[in-house]
Enzyme design. Structure first.
Site: not given
Length: 363
Positions: A116-118, A278, A283-284
């Site tokens: 998870c990017g965020h 989201d 991010g991903s």
């Protein structure tokens, strides 16, 4: 200075002793402390203490242990009345990668994702602010965060913007056909950005920035049902734990079959897990989208692009940092950047008389 992130979890400013004599089969009696943040509007509930011991020698083993033995704590923290259907969390655990400063497991309404990017951006800022990773006096502070998908290198600027480099991202399936009710076909790609996503053009499905979030959820559900029925195999050569479709990226870029210049802005909506929408550009999901655009010749290496959530207007910047390969397959490393902010701290508990205390979700 703490020797590791785990030392900080046990001895930091909000310590809660782990009482191994307590019953991990019931959340009653546990006091779970969190730091609340958001990245570009998407919530991040960082669990810093109070969970039962999480067993496993590797991070993927810890992820499986949480899924199989401690899932009641995920439901408690993500579900109502403490959370909601679109809540997201990160659980800090000891890293097994010697190059990592810390490790995180990611939780949501359905289970445990692999990247998870965020949430990584928020965790990176939190680790630096709390001194787990000392902030550089000048320039950027480097943080190495172990995620279930692998080691993610990240940097926090002096003004608290986070950027990270993805694990190798690649397109697994190109140009799949999705039949539409009107007889047309929607083309999609299955792309890996730390998690697997189906990347589609929103316009092919009649979706735009004016479409309600419920319509994105409905279309994502249709896409996932179709892929499941069609027998499309989703696998990752590193681990079977990584081989599942996590979400759908609805993007507004021009058809990949059309010759077009590199995009300056990509508007997108990501629906993941069990219909979770989201609020950030994801991010991903941004990483997976960059991999698709690069493979199609539409996003040259180092070309900067803004990725904007069509529902909130929040933005990440993304670019292909370099080309690489993953088990002989062409791949890219993507840089994504954004900002995270604090919204509070909390302590959660369950009273023994509470019939709804362990959490629930309303469809």
């Amino acid at each position: 200075m703490f020797k590791s992130a785990y030392d900080f979890l046990l001895q930091g400013p909000v310590p809660v002793p782990v009482d191994t004599a307590m019953d991990p089969e019931s959340p009653v009696g546990w006091r779970i402390r969190t730091v609340e943040m958001h990245t570009a509007g998407e919530p991040v509930r960082i669990v810093v203490s109070g969970l039962p011991p999480i067993e496993g020698d590797t991070l993927l083993e810890k992820r499986r242990y949480c899924r199989d033995s401690l899932d009641r704590f995920r439901r408690l923290l993500m579900g109502e009345p403490r959370g909601h259907r679109d809540m997201f969390g990160a659980v800090l655990v000891p890293a097994d990668d010697p190059k990592a400063d810390a490790a995180a497991l990611f939780i949501h309404n359905e289970g445990y994702c692999t990247m998870c990017g965020h949430a990584s951006m928020a965790v990176v800022r939190y680790l630096v602010d709390e001194g787990v990773v000392p902030r550089a006096e000048t320039g950027d502070t480097e943080v190495n965060l172990q995620c279930p998908c692998g080691l993610v290198r990240a940097w926090l600027t002096q003004d608290n913007q986070t950027r990270f480099l993805s694990v190798p991202a690649f397109v697994l399936h190109k140009d799949l056909s999705l039949p539409l009710p009107d007889g047309r076909q929607c083309r999609m790609d299955i792309s890996y950005g730390g998690s697997f996503y189906a990347v589609v053009r929103a316009g092919d499905l009649g979706l735009s920035s004016d479409s309600p979030s419920a319509e994105y959820v409905r279309q994502a559900s249709y896409i996932r049902r179709h892929l499941s029925a069609s027998g499309v195999k989703i696998h990752h050569p590193d681990s079977a734990d990584l081989g599942f479709l996590f979400g759908v990226v609805f993007a507004d870029f021009a058809p990949l079959s059309v010759v077009a210049p590199p995009p300056e802005v990509v508007s997108q909506v990501i629906v993941f897990a069990d219909g979770q929408v989201d609020r950030s550009p994801c991010g991903s999901g941004t990483t997976a989208c960059c991999a698709v655009l690069h493979a199609a010749g539409r996003l040259p290496t180092a070309h900067g692009c803004t990725f904007r959530c069509a529902l909130t207007g929040s933005e990440f910047s993304g670019r292909v940092a370099r080309e690489t390969e993953s088990h002989g397959r062409p791949a890219v490393v993507v840089q994504v950047a954004g900002r995270s902010f604090y919204t509070g701290r909390a302590e959660y508990l369950v009273e023994p008389e509470d019939p709804l205390g362990e959490g629930f979700l309303v469809q």
